[in-house]
Design an enzyme around this catalytic site. Structure first.
Site, PDB file in Angstrom:
ATOM      1  N   GLY B  72      62.734 -37.088-101.185  1.00 30.54           N
ATOM      2  CA  GLY B  72      62.378 -36.986-102.605  1.00 30.54           C
ATOM      3  C   GLY B  72      60.960 -36.520-102.847  1.00 30.54           C
ATOM      4  O   GLY B  72      60.559 -36.329-103.991  1.00 30.54           O
ATOM      5  N   GLN B  73      60.214 -36.332-101.785  1.00 33.00           N
ATOM      6  CA  GLN B  73      58.817 -35.920-101.974  1.00 33.00           C
ATOM      7  C   GLN B  73      58.744 -34.525-102.582  1.00 33.00           C
ATOM      8  O   GLN B  73      59.563 -33.666-102.283  1.00 33.00           O
ATOM      9  CB  GLN B  73      58.095 -35.927-100.633  1.00 33.00           C
ATOM     10  N   GLY B  74      57.738 -34.349-103.414  1.00 35.51           N
ATOM     11  CA  GLY B  74      57.590 -33.104-104.178  1.00 35.51           C
ATOM     12  C   GLY B  74      57.745 -31.854-103.345  1.00 35.51           C
ATOM     13  O   GLY B  74      58.455 -30.920-103.709  1.00 35.51           O
ATOM     14  N   ARG B  75      57.154 -31.867-102.174  1.00 36.01           N
ATOM     15  CA  ARG B  75      57.160 -30.632-101.373  1.00 36.01           C
ATOM     16  C   ARG B  75      58.515 -30.338-100.743  1.00 36.01           C
ATOM     17  O   ARG B  75      58.748 -29.251-100.253  1.00 36.01           O
ATOM     18  CB  ARG B  75      56.059 -30.693-100.328  1.00 36.01           C
ATOM     19  N   TYR B  76      59.424 -31.365-100.698  1.00 31.32           N
ATOM     20  CA  TYR B  76      60.734 -31.121-100.105  1.00 31.32           C
ATOM     21  C   TYR B  76      61.829 -30.939-101.158  1.00 31.32           C
ATOM     22  O   TYR B  76      62.972 -30.706-100.822  1.00 31.32           O
ATOM     23  CB  TYR B  76      61.123 -32.272 -99.180  1.00 31.32           C
TER      24      TYR B  76
END
Lengths: 593, 193
Positions: B72-76
């Site tokens: 869920g991290q922004g970069r993924y």
């Protein structure tokens, strides 16, 4: 409930193009936060992976100053501050686990350190030496040797001489006459102290550059000094004196290795301090007072009170300047590591926040109120959050959309050099002749310069000689003699062999007429024959133009020409008053035949 | 598919397989939910932030799920859309205690719903309003109003409050999802004929 209604109110602004890049996370118009960018910080003060919003609220400016901490949308804690806060930073002061950063609040002449939201330490700025005369005046007042009016006179005299007085003396001078004696009796027994005030606060990493490395505090004071404090013992590591009052700091580097502090001062001078170097002169001087200072890469961006945003290189060369539509209230750096975006956010009086990448405006955010405080960074768990406080005390939190892109297309349409300026010109290569010539000029520069100077003097001498001669012989058509203010001009009409000479005479004086003059011509009699060789001139009224005419015939058919001189003479003297030299044209008759 | 497996399926011995994607903001509890759905003996005790994605298998009473547990991290988050194409169900996990980031969750949900691979399909979407045990957690009703779930018209959706640590509410959601996926698959097959 208030939140839901406010979100609906802001719908009009949602439709605005620039706002579509941002998500409205929170809007509280009733937050009553009165603060500015230096008093806002975002940090993970509980070491739980969620950044909190730390705001030093200025309250009304005289009371109700508070240190507020927001967790998400709700207020987590409040701490009262005694004096007006001037800066808030968070920093790691030790290596103990869990790594909780401390909060430093600059207020008055103190730095208050909070850990885990509890007061931890109070650092007091060292007191400064007091002016001897001021001190002795207060001692005399204490012993009742002088009365309050004399004390007032002494202090007033010192102030007008430019002596920096203590706070007590300045308060005393401000009082109306009937309150003076009560003030003196109240304060005379406590020792006189000279305290300075913190104007700005920043952090400087000590020996490692990691995000959670131990940092020193860097602070500027009202009495022209920058202090660097040790984070553990709170001793002064370095003191740097500067020539003006620092108001904005930008710190880079490591204390133990090398660092650079850029300081914007209240008088508009910007200084650059390096480890172990003395401050001499400003890197550059601004046209107006600064309202914000940021370093973006190697450049220094300064917002000024004259509605301009200016960018300078570290050496002090001005790179660009942009005019804003209204007064700038605040400025903050915006860095999004994921997108690789670096820019500045500028809060403007006309309820807008502009985002600039270099000198290009890439985004405009419209708000309901003028924004006075901006912070961009990680809040909660969201990396690119924009926290804003407004003049009316409301709190806005916006988050940058993951898909938002700041395109340069705005750049080409708005200010900046036109595209044609980028085109390369087809400059031909240097020829051998050019190179040789340059080489020769470089080798013989001294000789060439001397030769040039020599010739120049010759020309000047020649010109001066001719001028003197013409003055002596009255060869010029305008009289230099103030007694005879006359002007003469001669035209030649016709193509030959018959020409007509038209002589115009004017008395240029205001009210002295000329009398007893006549015109005569001097010519080569083998070439020309003049119809009237002597023309008597009538009474010349000042200011009027008189025209005289005479026919001239060219006798030669060899295609040669000569000059004819027209003299204006006085009957009594043999030297002419003025002379007109006529370069006769070649007679055209030869060409016709 | 061989004749034996078809027979096994018909008899109910072998379950039908389906792919689902599990998405949601970071720290919302996706991995924890999937961990809880796995059989007791294969559960782990320590959950770390997911990098990229993991594939987890678990089964309900009638279906075998291949779950893509996305980070869920922004970069993924830009990886999510690559798995929309052949999924038959979506689980969207909401951190109901993170009121601040509800607009971010809504933005991500909008992008999911309007994605070309999903926009025309009737893929069922299950929402878990996770962390219901949390002190300042929003109710599932409040979550659905904030995310404007009532505006989703072309997909069946369901929201249930959950607690991934105790497993509360998970079964209810998964049962709903498997019913929906079965009818969705039946629908697809009918159309193919």
């Amino acid at each position: 409930m208030a939140e839901i209604t406010s979100r609906e109110e802001s719908k009009g602004y949602q439709d605005y193009e620039g706002n579509k890049k941002w998500l409205n996370a929170h809007y509280d118009p009733l937050a009553s936060l009165y603060t500015f960018s230096q008093c806002i910080a975002l940090s993970d003060i509980n070491a739980d992976g969620e950044n909190k919003l730390i705001i030093a609220d200025l309250g009304t400016g005289t009371y109700d100053m508070k240190l507020k901490v927001y967790r998400g949308t709700s207020l987590m804690s409040e701490n009262a501050i005694i004096d007006l806060p001037t800066g808030v930073v968070t920093f790691y002061m030790d290596l103990t686990e869990p790594r909780t950063p401390a909060i430093a609040v600059a207020s008055g002449s103190f730095i208050y350190i909070y850990k885990n939201l509890r007061p931890y330490f109070k650092f007091t700025l060292p007191s400064l030496p007091i002016d001897e005369k001021e001190e002795s005046a207060w001692i005399q007042a204490k012993d009742d040797l002088i009365d309050v009016s004399v004390l007032r006179e002494i202090l007033d005299g010192l102030r007008s001489k430019g002596v920096i007085l203590t706070v007590r003396s300045m308060k005393f001078l401000r009082l109306p006459p009937h309150e003076l004696s009560t003030f003196v009796t109240l304060h005379k027994n406590s020792p006189l102290k000279m305290q300075t005030v913190v104007t700005c606060l920043e952090t400087l990493k000590k020996s490692h550059s990691e995000d959670d490395a131990i940092s020193c505090l860097v602070l500027g004071t009202e009495h022209l000094a920058i202090y660097i404090l040790d984070p553990e013992a709170f001793t002064i590591l370095t003191k740097i004196d500067i020539p003006a009052v620092p108001v904005f700091l930008s710190v880079n580097g490591l204390y133990d290795v090398d660092y650079r502090i850029v300081v914007a001062c209240r008088n508009g001078a910007v200084y650059s301090l390096k480890r172990g170097s003395e401050v001499k002169k400003p890197v550059f001087q601004l046209s107006a007072q600064p309202v914000g200072l940021q370093r973006i890469g190697k450049n220094i961006v300064v917002a000024c009170m004259d509605q301009t945003l200016q960018c300078y290189s570290t050496k002090g060369n001005k790179l660009w300047l942009i005019r804003m539509p209204a007064d700038i209230l605040t400025m903050e750096a915006m860095e999004d590591k994921q997108k690789g975006f670096k820019g500045v956010l500028v809060g403007i009086e006309n309820h807008e926040v502009h985002v600039y990448r270099d000198k290009y405006l890439v985004n405009v955010i419209k708000t309901e109120d003028a924004v006075t405080g901006i912070k961009f960074g990680k809040f909660g768990r969201e990396d690119s959050t924009l926290v804003m406080t407004t003049k009316g005390g409301s709190l806005l939190i916006k988050m940058l959309k993951r898909t938002a892109k700041f395109e340069e297309k705005d750049a080409t349409t708005s200010s900046g050099p036109p595209a044609s300026q980028q085109q390369k010109l087809n400059v031909p290569k240097k020829t051998k002749l050019f190179v040789d010539q340059t080489l020769r000029e470089r080798n013989n520069c001294v000789v060439m310069h001397q030769q040039f100077q020599h010739d120049l003097y010759r020309i000047r001498l020649e010109a001066a000689r001719n001028y003197a001669e013409s003055l002596n012989k009255s060869l010029n058509p305008i009289s230099t003699n103030p007694q005879e203010p006359l002007k003469l001009s001669v035209h030649v009409n016709g193509i030959g062999p018959m020409f007509k000479l038209i002589v115009q005479l004017q008395n240029t004086s205001l009210n002295s007429p000329s009398v007893g003059l006549f015109l005569t011509f001097h010519f080569d009699s083998s070439l020309y024959s003049v119809e009237k060789t002597l023309i008597p001139v009538p009474f010349l009224v000042p200011g009027l133009n008189y025209t005289f005419e005479s026919y001239v015939e060219c006798k030669s058919d060899k295609g040669i020409s000569d000059t004819i001189k027209a003299y204006l003479c006085r009957r009594s003297s043999s030297t002419p008053i003025i002379t007109g030299i006529i370069n006769m044209p070649v007679s055209e008759s030869i060409i016709v035949s | 598919m061989g004749i034996f497996s078809k027979l096994a399926e018909w008899l109910g011995v072998k379950r039908k397989e389906c792919n689902i994607v599990v998405v949601g903001l970071d720290n919302s509890g996706k991995t924890t939910i999937l961990n809880k759905l796995k059989p007791d003996d294969s559960q782990t005790s320590d959950i770390v932030p997911t990098i990229g994605f993991n594939v987890e298998n678990f089964s309900s009473k009638s279906l075998q799920f291949n779950a893509f547990d996305m980070s869920g991290q922004g970069r993924y988050r830009n990886l999510w859309e690559h798995y929309y194409k052949d999924c038959q169900g979506v689980i969207f996990v909401i951190d109901s205690a993170d009121k601040l980031r509800m607009p971010v969750a809504k933005d991500e949900l909008d992008q999911l719903i309007q994605h070309p691979d999903l926009v025309s399909k009737r893929v069922p979407v299950l929402f878990f309003a996770n962390k219901m045990d949390h002190r300042d957690a929003l109710s599932s009703v409040k979550c659905s109003t904030l995310l404007k779930l009532d505006e989703i018209s072309n997909k069946p959706w369901h929201i249930c409050a959950s607690n991934a640590i105790t497993g509360e509410g998970l079964d209810e959601g998964v049962n709903w999802l498997s019913d929906q996926i079965k009818s969705y698959l039946r629908d697809l097959e009918r159309r193919r004929r």
